[in-house]
Motif scaffolding. Structure first.
Motif, PDB file in Angstrom:
ATOM      1  N   MET A   1       1.676   9.800  11.682  1.00 20.86           N
ATOM      2  CA  MET A   1       1.907  10.974  10.835  1.00 20.86           C
ATOM      3  C   MET A   1       2.521  12.080  11.691  1.00 20.86           C
ATOM      4  N   THR A   2       3.556  12.690  11.168  1.00 19.47           N
ATOM      5  CA  THR A   2       4.205  13.791  11.875  1.00 19.47           C
ATOM      6  C   THR A   2       3.582  15.120  11.445  1.00 19.47           C
ATOM      7  N   LYS A   3       3.892  16.171  12.225  1.00 21.80           N
ATOM      8  CA  LYS A   3       3.409  17.505  11.853  1.00 21.80           C
ATOM      9  C   LYS A   3       3.971  17.919  10.501  1.00 21.80           C
ATOM     10  N   SER A   4       5.218  17.575  10.229  1.00 19.51           N
ATOM     11  CA  SER A   4       5.813  17.979   8.946  1.00 19.51           C
ATOM     12  C   SER A   4       5.155  17.241   7.783  1.00 19.51           C
ATOM     13  N   THR A   5       4.796  15.977   7.967  1.00 17.20           N
ATOM     14  CA  THR A   5       4.087  15.232   6.918  1.00 17.20           C
ATOM     15  C   THR A   5       2.710  15.840   6.700  1.00 17.20           C
ATOM     16  N   TYR A   6       2.025  16.133   7.790  1.00 17.47           N
ATOM     17  CA  TYR A   6       0.705  16.774   7.719  1.00 17.47           C
ATOM     18  C   TYR A   6       0.810  18.105   6.972  1.00 17.47           C
ATOM     19  N   ARG A   7       1.784  18.897   7.359  1.00 12.71           N
ATOM     20  CA  ARG A   7       1.999  20.199   6.739  1.00 12.71           C
ATOM     21  C   ARG A   7       2.269  20.065   5.246  1.00 12.71           C
ATOM     22  N   SER A   8       3.096  19.089   4.866  1.00 10.94           N
ATOM     23  CA  SER A   8       3.424  18.932   3.439  1.00 10.94           C
ATOM     24  C   SER A   8       2.221  18.418   2.647  1.00 10.94           C
ATOM     25  N   LYS A   9       1.407  17.551   3.258  1.00 11.67           N
ATOM     26  CA  LYS A   9       0.195  17.078   2.570  1.00 11.67           C
ATOM     27  C   LYS A   9      -0.797  18.219   2.378  1.00 11.67           C
ATOM     28  N   VAL A  10      -0.943  19.048   3.399  1.00 11.91           N
ATOM     29  CA  VAL A  10      -1.848  20.193   3.298  1.00 11.91           C
ATOM     30  C   VAL A  10      -1.345  21.152   2.225  1.00 11.91           C
ATOM     31  N   ALA A  11      -0.060  21.430   2.228  1.00 11.47           N
ATOM     32  CA  ALA A  11       0.514  22.354   1.240  1.00 11.47           C
ATOM     33  C   ALA A  11       0.323  21.823  -0.180  1.00 11.47           C
ATOM     34  N   ALA A  12       0.546  20.529  -0.370  1.00 12.34           N
ATOM     35  CA  ALA A  12       0.358  19.928  -1.694  1.00 12.34           C
ATOM     36  C   ALA A  12      -1.109  20.004  -2.112  1.00 12.34           C
ATOM     37  N   ALA A  13      -2.006  19.726  -1.173  1.00 15.11           N
ATOM     38  CA  ALA A  13      -3.440  19.791  -1.486  1.00 15.11           C
ATOM     39  C   ALA A  13      -3.845  21.216  -1.860  1.00 15.11           C
ATOM     40  N   GLN A  14      -3.312  22.205  -1.153  1.00 16.99           N
ATOM     41  CA  GLN A  14      -3.623  23.602  -1.453  1.00 16.99           C
ATOM     42  C   GLN A  14      -3.083  24.006  -2.816  1.00 16.99           C
ATOM     43  N   ALA A  15      -1.915  23.482  -3.163  1.00 14.87           N
ATOM     44  CA  ALA A  15      -1.286  23.836  -4.435  1.00 14.87           C
ATOM     45  C   ALA A  15      -1.868  23.059  -5.611  1.00 14.87           C
ATOM     46  N   GLY A  16      -2.670  22.048  -5.313  1.00 13.22           N
ATOM     47  CA  GLY A  16      -3.245  21.237  -6.380  1.00 13.22           C
ATOM     48  C   GLY A  16      -2.265  20.241  -6.964  1.00 13.22           C
ATOM     49  N   THR A  17      -1.193  19.977  -6.242  1.00 10.85           N
ATOM     50  CA  THR A  17      -0.221  18.978  -6.701  1.00 10.85           C
ATOM     51  C   THR A  17      -0.568  17.633  -6.076  1.00 10.85           C
ATOM     52  N   PRO A  18      -0.065  16.551  -6.640  1.00  8.49           N
ATOM     53  CA  PRO A  18      -0.397  15.224  -6.083  1.00  8.49           C
ATOM     54  C   PRO A  18      -0.043  15.124  -4.598  1.00  8.49           C
ATOM     55  N   VAL A  19      -0.956  14.521  -3.871  1.00  5.26           N
ATOM     56  CA  VAL A  19      -0.810  14.358  -2.424  1.00  5.26           C
ATOM     57  C   VAL A  19      -0.751  12.873  -2.125  1.00  5.26           C
ATOM     58  N   ALA A  20       0.171  12.491  -1.247  1.00  2.22           N
ATOM     59  CA  ALA A  20       0.188  11.097  -0.802  1.00  2.22           C
ATOM     60  C   ALA A  20      -1.148  10.805  -0.128  1.00  2.22           C
ATOM     61  N   SER A  21      -1.766   9.714  -0.502  1.00  2.00           N
ATOM     62  CA  SER A  21      -3.107   9.393  -0.011  1.00  2.00           C
ATOM     63  C   SER A  21      -3.147   9.214   1.489  1.00  2.00           C
ATOM     64  N   LEU A  22      -4.261   9.635   2.070  1.00  4.16           N
ATOM     65  CA  LEU A  22      -4.540   9.319   3.460  1.00  4.16           C
ATOM     66  C   LEU A  22      -4.962   7.855   3.530  1.00  4.16           C
ATOM     67  N   SER A  23      -4.824   7.246   4.672  1.00  2.00           N
ATOM     68  CA  SER A  23      -5.290   5.875   4.855  1.00  2.00           C
ATOM     69  C   SER A  23      -6.818   5.878   4.966  1.00  2.00           C
TER      70      SER A  23
END
Length: 152
Positions: free
Chosen positions: A62-84
């Motif tokens: 996982m890259t920092k940008s992927t991490y950042r986008s997952k966090v942002a999506a989770a904060q916004a309440g939008t669908p997040v790509a699942s963690l393993s």
């Protein structure tokens, strides 16, 4: 006489498909909460985003940008790509470690403990955070178990 190969049994395939769908659904439900909880704890401990990615993602790539986008999506309440499974377990261990620290020390000491260098044999001149980063999943388990033993 018909011989059914276990791997080709239609009923078994359907059951496996349902199990996989249920597991994906569970991962999708847990990911936002687990990711935000781990991120908040690691930020509270003062760890950089790069170190947060290493603790949460391990060797998953996982890259920092992927991490950042997952966090942002989770904060916004939008669908997040699942963690393993591994990433969710890491998040769970981080939450458990934080809970144990609060129970043992509370306040600033609980916040500072993970980054404080220690000469205890287990840490060997490193901080618990450095130990977890170097040892990966096993390090997270060891820190959790160490704190659990101290809390008994």
């Amino acid at each position: 006489m018909t011989i059914l190969t276990p791997g080709l049994d239609p009923a078994r395939r359907r059951r496996e498909s349902v199990r996989q769908r249920d597991k994906r659904s569970q991962l999708e439900r847990l990911t936002p909460t687990a990711l935000l909880a781990a991120r908040d704890i690691l930020t509270h401990w003062g760890l950089s985003e790069a170190l947060q990615v290493r603790l949460v993602a391990g060797d998953s790539g996982m890259t920092k940008s992927t991490y950042r986008s997952k966090v942002a999506a989770a904060q916004a309440g939008t669908p997040v790509a699942s963690l393993s499974d591994d990433e969710l377990r890491r998040c769970s261990l981080i939450v458990q470690i934080a809970q144990l620290l609060q129970g043992l020390y509370g306040g600033d000491q609980a916040r500072l403990w993970p980054t404080r260098v220690s000469d205890q044999p287990l840490w060997a001149g490193r901080s618990p955070a450095e130990y977890m980063l170097e040892e990966g999943f096993a390090g997270l388990l060891k820190v959790r178990d160490h704190l659990l033993a101290r809390s008994l």
